[in-house]
Design a protein around this motif. Structure first.
Motif, PDB file in Angstrom:
ATOM      1  N   ASP A   1       0.828  -1.211   0.000  1.00 21.24           N
ATOM      2  CA  ASP A   1       0.000   0.000   0.000  1.00 21.24           C
ATOM      3  C   ASP A   1       0.861   1.260   0.000  1.00 21.24           C
ATOM      4  OD1 ASP A   1      -2.163  -1.666   0.046  1.00 21.24           O
ATOM      5  OD2 ASP A   1      -2.524  -1.468   2.211  1.00 21.24           O
ATOM      6  N   ALA A   2       1.965   1.190   0.758  1.00 22.31           N
ATOM      7  CA  ALA A   2       2.869   2.356   0.797  1.00 22.31           C
ATOM      8  C   ALA A   2       3.505   2.577  -0.570  1.00 22.31           C
ATOM      9  CB  ALA A   2       3.939   2.153   1.872  1.00 22.31           C
ATOM     10  N   PHE A   3       3.889   1.475  -1.222  1.00 19.53           N
ATOM     11  CA  PHE A   3       4.530   1.617  -2.518  1.00 19.53           C
ATOM     12  C   PHE A   3       3.551   2.109  -3.573  1.00 19.53           C
ATOM     13  CE2 PHE A   3       5.952   0.126  -6.648  1.00 19.53           C
ATOM     14  CZ  PHE A   3       7.249   0.615  -6.669  1.00 19.53           C
ATOM     15  N   ILE A   4       2.304   1.641  -3.518  1.00 22.18           N
ATOM     16  CA  ILE A   4       1.303   2.095  -4.490  1.00 22.18           C
ATOM     17  C   ILE A   4       1.101   3.612  -4.371  1.00 22.18           C
ATOM     18  CG2 ILE A   4      -1.130   1.969  -5.120  1.00 22.18           C
ATOM     19  CD1 ILE A   4       0.570  -0.384  -6.115  1.00 22.18           C
ATOM     20  N   GLN A   5       1.052   4.094  -3.143  1.00 20.98           N
ATOM     21  CA  GLN A   5       0.929   5.538  -2.944  1.00 20.98           C
ATOM     22  C   GLN A   5       2.135   6.261  -3.538  1.00 20.98           C
ATOM     23  OE1 GLN A   5      -1.679   7.247  -1.810  1.00 20.98           O
ATOM     24  NE2 GLN A   5      -2.790   5.281  -1.615  1.00 20.98           N
TER      25      GLN A   5
ATOM     26  N   ARG B   1       0.592  -4.459  -8.026  1.00 19.77           N
ATOM     27  CA  ARG B   1      -0.088  -5.235  -6.983  1.00 19.77           C
ATOM     28  C   ARG B   1       0.134  -6.736  -7.180  1.00 19.77           C
ATOM     29  NH1 ARG B   1      -3.601  -2.322  -3.894  1.00 19.77           N
ATOM     30  NH2 ARG B   1      -4.138  -0.213  -4.648  1.00 19.77           N
ATOM     31  N   GLU B   2       0.165  -7.150  -8.435  1.00 24.22           N
ATOM     32  CA  GLU B   2       0.400  -8.557  -8.728  1.00 24.22           C
ATOM     33  C   GLU B   2       1.804  -8.993  -8.302  1.00 24.22           C
ATOM     34  OE1 GLU B   2      -0.483 -12.393  -9.913  1.00 24.22           O
ATOM     35  OE2 GLU B   2      -1.790 -10.663  -9.598  1.00 24.22           O
ATOM     36  N   VAL B   3       2.758  -8.072  -8.430  1.00 23.27           N
ATOM     37  CA  VAL B   3       4.126  -8.377  -7.984  1.00 23.27           C
ATOM     38  C   VAL B   3       4.126  -8.747  -6.502  1.00 23.27           C
ATOM     39  CG1 VAL B   3       6.395  -7.386  -7.533  1.00 23.27           C
ATOM     40  CG2 VAL B   3       5.297  -7.007  -9.735  1.00 23.27           C
ATOM     41  N   PHE B   4       3.477  -7.901  -5.717  1.00 21.43           N
ATOM     42  CA  PHE B   4       3.411  -8.163  -4.272  1.00 21.43           C
ATOM     43  C   PHE B   4       2.620  -9.445  -3.982  1.00 21.43           C
ATOM     44  CE2 PHE B   4       4.586  -3.731  -4.259  1.00 21.43           C
ATOM     45  CZ  PHE B   4       5.431  -3.615  -3.179  1.00 21.43           C
ATOM     46  N   ALA B   5       1.551  -9.647  -4.738  1.00 24.96           N
ATOM     47  CA  ALA B   5       0.735 -10.839  -4.527  1.00 24.96           C
ATOM     48  C   ALA B   5       1.535 -12.111  -4.811  1.00 24.96           C
ATOM     49  CB  ALA B   5      -0.509 -10.785  -5.413  1.00 24.96           C
ATOM     50  N   LYS B   6       2.366 -12.053  -5.877  1.00 25.16           N
ATOM     51  CA  LYS B   6       3.187 -13.210  -6.210  1.00 25.16           C
ATOM     52  C   LYS B   6       4.195 -13.500  -5.104  1.00 25.16           C
ATOM     53  CE  LYS B   6       4.952 -14.153 -10.099  1.00 25.16           C
ATOM     54  NZ  LYS B   6       5.753 -14.085 -11.341  1.00 25.16           N
ATOM     55  N   GLN B   7       4.791 -12.443  -4.572  1.00 27.01           N
ATOM     56  CA  GLN B   7       5.773 -12.636  -3.503  1.00 27.01           C
ATOM     57  C   GLN B   7       5.113 -13.259  -2.258  1.00 27.01           C
ATOM     58  OE1 GLN B   7       8.771 -12.633  -3.653  1.00 27.01           O
ATOM     59  NE2 GLN B   7       9.893 -11.650  -1.987  1.00 27.01           N
ATOM     60  N   MET B   8       3.979 -12.704  -1.894  1.00 26.95           N
ATOM     61  CA  MET B   8       3.259 -13.245  -0.726  1.00 26.95           C
ATOM     62  C   MET B   8       2.797 -14.681  -0.984  1.00 26.95           C
ATOM     63  SD  MET B   8       1.121  -9.765   0.112  1.00 26.95           S
ATOM     64  CE  MET B   8       0.061 -10.496   1.335  1.00 26.95           C
ATOM     65  N   SER B   9       2.358 -14.942  -2.203  1.00 29.15           N
ATOM     66  CA  SER B   9       1.917 -16.289  -2.544  1.00 29.15           C
ATOM     67  C   SER B   9       3.063 -17.278  -2.463  1.00 29.15           C
ATOM     68  CB  SER B   9       1.314 -16.287  -3.956  1.00 29.15           C
ATOM     69  OG  SER B   9       0.968 -17.597  -4.348  1.00 29.15           O
ATOM     70  N   SER B  10       4.252 -16.841  -2.903  1.00 31.16           N
ATOM     71  CA  SER B  10       5.424 -17.707  -2.841  1.00 31.16           C
ATOM     72  C   SER B  10       5.776 -18.049  -1.396  1.00 31.16           C
ATOM     73  CB  SER B  10       6.613 -17.036  -3.525  1.00 31.16           C
ATOM     74  OG  SER B  10       7.763 -17.834  -3.419  1.00 31.16           O
ATOM     75  N   VAL B  11       5.758 -17.046  -0.522  1.00 29.42           N
ATOM     76  CA  VAL B  11       6.054 -17.282   0.891  1.00 29.42           C
ATOM     77  C   VAL B  11       5.005 -18.218   1.497  1.00 29.42           C
ATOM     78  CG1 VAL B  11       6.266 -16.205   3.162  1.00 29.42           C
ATOM     79  CG2 VAL B  11       7.268 -15.099   1.162  1.00 29.42           C
ATOM     80  N   ASN B  12       3.748 -17.927   1.219  1.00 27.56           N
ATOM     81  CA  ASN B  12       2.674 -18.744   1.765  1.00 27.56           C
ATOM     82  C   ASN B  12       2.772 -20.195   1.303  1.00 27.56           C
ATOM     83  OD1 ASN B  12       1.549 -16.611   3.167  1.00 27.56           O
ATOM     84  ND2 ASN B  12       0.179 -16.025   1.492  1.00 27.56           N
TER      85      ASN B  12
ATOM     86  N   ARG C   1       1.935   6.237  -7.382  1.00 27.01           N
ATOM     87  CA  ARG C   1       1.001   7.230  -7.948  1.00 27.01           C
ATOM     88  C   ARG C   1       1.635   8.604  -8.019  1.00 27.01           C
ATOM     89  NH1 ARG C   1      -4.330   5.284  -4.489  1.00 27.01           N
ATOM     90  NH2 ARG C   1      -4.756   3.362  -5.700  1.00 27.01           N
ATOM     91  N   GLN C   2       2.359   8.943  -6.999  1.00 27.07           N
ATOM     92  CA  GLN C   2       3.024  10.245  -6.994  1.00 27.07           C
ATOM     93  C   GLN C   2       4.108  10.289  -8.066  1.00 27.07           C
ATOM     94  OE1 GLN C   2       4.568  11.333  -3.173  1.00 27.07           O
ATOM     95  NE2 GLN C   2       5.527  13.213  -3.913  1.00 27.07           N
ATOM     96  N   LEU C   3       4.880   9.189  -8.155  1.00 25.80           N
ATOM     97  CA  LEU C   3       5.948   9.120  -9.159  1.00 25.80           C
ATOM     98  C   LEU C   3       5.375   9.179 -10.575  1.00 25.80           C
ATOM     99  CD1 LEU C   3       8.178   6.354  -7.532  1.00 25.80           C
ATOM    100  CD2 LEU C   3       8.760   8.772  -7.786  1.00 25.80           C
ATOM    101  N   PHE C   4       4.259   8.520 -10.763  1.00 26.69           N
ATOM    102  CA  PHE C   4       3.642   8.519 -12.091  1.00 26.69           C
ATOM    103  C   PHE C   4       3.200   9.931 -12.492  1.00 26.69           C
ATOM    104  CE2 PHE C   4       0.344   7.835 -15.255  1.00 26.69           C
ATOM    105  CZ  PHE C   4       0.897   6.849 -16.057  1.00 26.69           C
ATOM    106  N   GLN C   5       2.635  10.634 -11.518  1.00 26.06           N
ATOM    107  CA  GLN C   5       2.212  12.006 -11.798  1.00 26.06           C
ATOM    108  C   GLN C   5       3.413  12.886 -12.137  1.00 26.06           C
ATOM    109  OE1 GLN C   5      -0.888  13.075 -12.247  1.00 26.06           O
ATOM    110  NE2 GLN C   5      -1.526  10.923 -11.882  1.00 26.06           N
ATOM    111  N   GLU C   6       4.526  12.647 -11.447  1.00 28.46           N
ATOM    112  CA  GLU C   6       5.741  13.415 -11.740  1.00 28.46           C
ATOM    113  C   GLU C   6       6.247  13.095 -13.131  1.00 28.46           C
ATOM    114  OE1 GLU C   6       8.431  12.488  -8.625  1.00 28.46           O
ATOM    115  OE2 GLU C   6       7.352  13.635  -7.096  1.00 28.46           O
TER     116      GLU C   6
END
Length: 658
Positions: free
Chosen positions: A376-380, A589-600, A383-388
């Motif tokens: 969530d922190a990275f998504i925020q 978001r999928e990147v994070f989901a894949k990482q969490m899925s791998s750990v799980n 968004r800022q980086l994308f706007q820049e």
């Protein structure tokens, strides 16, 4: 006919008590044997208890009847038996040792000194073998050692009495020696004397010798196991004679003479009877004064055998059995503790493993919460980086448009040039986005974030493996390690799909960018719609707009086309950027989901392995636990039964009747 008045109640009571003790010992043997056979206890030998039981089962009272010849020994024995068994005569009759004892079937056996045995088939043969032959026996005949008469029909024998009839002490030196050997292992000695006189000097000396022998050399105390019976009291016709006789007998037997102690110390060790009259009463099943006196003698003999000799045997057997039971109980208690500890260890191990599984699952929950927070922190941040990035996009693409190259003639190949510049605009946009993705979003922001997340994942897995190792379960898994080679990844794949070309038509260049690798998902950058750009720029040229605006010459015409393509194309890009931003965010978001899925997945693999170890471990499996609990319940049941038997053994007491 046996004398119904002689029931030998005291001996019967004693044997009943003995049988009660034997019954307890048999139950204890059975229970301990069961425990030993089932390997529940060890180090317990049943030999001691078996010997105790066998001694009790074989317990007999050996009663030796001795005295001088013609004192009436055989007649006394017959009176005790309630039946004429022993040969009697006015002459000495007992020529050899005979034993009368109980057996389930009647049998008479003659044992010779040379080791031979002979079964006698008639009562007359028995009398012949046990009677003195007065030199009629050939010298070549083997010497008889003893004759044993076994029968189920005599009450005193059925109650454990063994009657030993021995030759008279004054008959022959060899027979006297035999009689003395018999005294080695007897429980009671009945010395028979005739009532014609009150103890001769020879008899008194014989009694003194008997006392010494029965007291194991001690002459300072009376003999407890010696009974003196004066037979044929009926020959003394008057009460006055009998009174004087009793008085003299008492004086000789119960009082000290010089330095010698009394021969007897108990009044009930002296009796005055008529064995012949008592036997007659027994055979006629009647009572008379002589049978009453005889019964008093029998009662005294019973009391001594049961309440003194027998009580010693019972008390000794009880004490030895109690010692055995104490040792056996220690083994049972030890086995009980071992089983309880084993069950506790199984339960503890299972509880520990279940707790570890719960802790492992908790660590995964914590990691997932952390990963979600990081996402969530990275998504925020994204968004800022994308706007820049978007903020100066027009300026950067405008600068890039100055480098576009095309060989088509702006006048004659106008549409081709427009298409070429539109395509180069899309390429410039793609390159700019790729550069921003690689150098800014991924390298500076996403890569450090994923590396940090990966390190946290590895810590979690490492802690789980350490806990598994502590439980003795070495995890057989490949090391958890996810590496992201961001710089060498294939970040773009450009797919050109050239549709139908035509002014004003719907043809488009389907230019897609598929980002593959660290993002782990396909991000399709929507292509710029070429046809409207071509139509707009062509309309401007066809209307003379560019010429009238000072773009009439070819160089200026080319610049005008370039500018118009940029202006119209950027409008199309601006419309597509929100979609790009959305797809890119979904990919992140999928990147994070894949990482969490791998750990799980890794953790779940380990939890399944631990659960499998828990259920399949032969030592701590549910089946093993159930078996140990069943064994413990069985052992505790046997322990409770043993304690009850031990209580019976400890409370056993033979109360002697006075």
């Amino acid at each position: 006919m046996a004398n119904d008045n002689l029931q030998y109640q005291e001996l019967t009571s004693f044997r009943n008590s003995r049988d009660q003790l034997l019954n307890v010992l048999r139950q204890i043997r059975t229970l301990i044997s069961e425990l030993v056979q089932c390997n529940s206890i060890s180090g317990v030998s049943l030999d001691e208890l078996l010997i105790i039981s066998q001694n009790l089962e074989n317990l007999k009272f050996y009663i030796s009847v001795t005295g001088e010849s013609n004192a009436g020994k055989s007649t006394l024995i017959n009176a005790l038996l309630g039946k004429s068994i022993q040969p009697t005569d006015i002459l000495p009759c007992s020529g050899t040792v005979s034993k009368i004892q109980y057996a389930e079937t009647e049998r008479i056996t003659c044992y010779y000194e040379n080791g031979e045995t002979e079964i006698l088939h008639s009562y007359s043969e028995y009398k012949s073998k046990t009677s003195i032959k007065f030199d009629k026996t050939p010298k070549t005949s083997p010497i008889i050692r003893e004759v044993i008469f076994e029968t189920p029909n005599l009450e005193i024998c059925r109650q454990g009495g063994v009657i030993i009839d021995s030759p008279g002490l004054n008959e022959h030196p060899e027979r006297t020696k035999i009689t003395q050997q018999i005294l080695e292992n007897v429980d009671a000695v009945i010395f028979v004397s005739g009532a014609s006189r009150v103890l001769s000097q020879l008899e008194l000396q014989t009694l003194a010798n008997l006392r010494k022998h029965l007291n194991i050399g001690d002459e300072s105390r009376p003999a407890r196991s010696l009974f003196v019976v004066f037979n044929a009291i009926d020959f003394l016709e008057t009460e006055e004679k009998r009174k004087r006789f009793r008085g003299r007998a008492q004086e000789l037997l119960m009082e000290s003479h010089g330095s010698a102690s009394p021969l007897l110390g108990d009044q009930n060790r002296i009796h005055y009877i008529s064995a012949e009259k008592s036997l007659e009463a027994a055979q006629k099943n009647i009572s008379n004064e002589y049978s009453d006196d005889f019964n008093v003698f029998v009662k005294a003999l019973e009391n001594f055998l049961a309440n003194e000799r027998g009580l010693i045997q019972l008390t000794s057997a009880q004490a030895r059995s109690q010692q055995f039971c104490e040792l056996a109980l220690e083994q049972i208690e030890s086995a009980n503790r071992d089983m309880q500890e084993r069950i506790f260890k199984i339960l503890q191990t299972r509880a520990s493993m279940l707790e570890e599984i719960g802790e492992i699952s908790g660590r995964v929950v914590v990691f997932n919460e952390y990963a979600n927070q990081q996402r969530d922190a990275f998504i925020q941040s994204y968004r800022q980086l994308f706007q820049e990035w978007k903020k100066d996009l027009r300026k950067r693409l405008k600068v890039a448009s100055t480098t576009w190259k095309d060989k088509h003639d702006p006048l004659w190949d106008r549409d081709e040039k427009i298409k070429s510049y539109a395509k180069q605009l899309e390429s410039s946009f793609t390159k700019d986005l790729k550069k921003w993705l690689e150098t800014t979003l991924i390298v500076k922001h996403l890569e450090p974030m994923l590396i940090n997340l990966n390190q946290e994942a590895e810590k979690t897995i490492q802690l789980i493996d350490e806990r598994l190792s502590e439980l003795g379960k070495q995890a057989q898994f490949s090391n958890f390690n996810i590496d992201f080679d961001f710089r060498n990844s294939d970040w773009s794949k450009i797919d050109y799909e050239m549709g139908a070309w035509g002014f004003g038509g719907g043809a488009t260049i389907s230019l897609g960018v598929i980002l593959i690798g660290a993002l782990g998902a396909a991000i399709l950058i929507p292509s710029i719609t070429i046809a409207p750009i071509v139509a707009a720029v062509a309309a401007l040229l066809g209307g003379g707009g560019l010429v009238s605006s000072g773009f009439g010459i070819l160089g200026q015409l080319d610049e005008g086309i370039r500018n118009e393509v940029f202006k119209e194309g950027f409008k199309s890009i601006e419309k597509k950027i929100p979609s790009v931003a959305k797809k890119l965010e979904d990919a992140l978001r999928e990147v994070f989901a894949k990482q969490m899925s791998s750990v799980n997945a890794n953790v779940q693999h380990r939890i399944l392995a631990l659960n499998s170890a828990l259920e399949n471990n032969q030592e701590i499996s549910p089946e093993a636990l159930e078996e140990w609990q069943a064994n413990l319940a069985w052992l505790e049941d046997r322990r409770a039964k043993f304690l009850k038997l031990q209580e019976k053994l400890n409370s056993f007491s033979y109360q002697a009747d006075s």
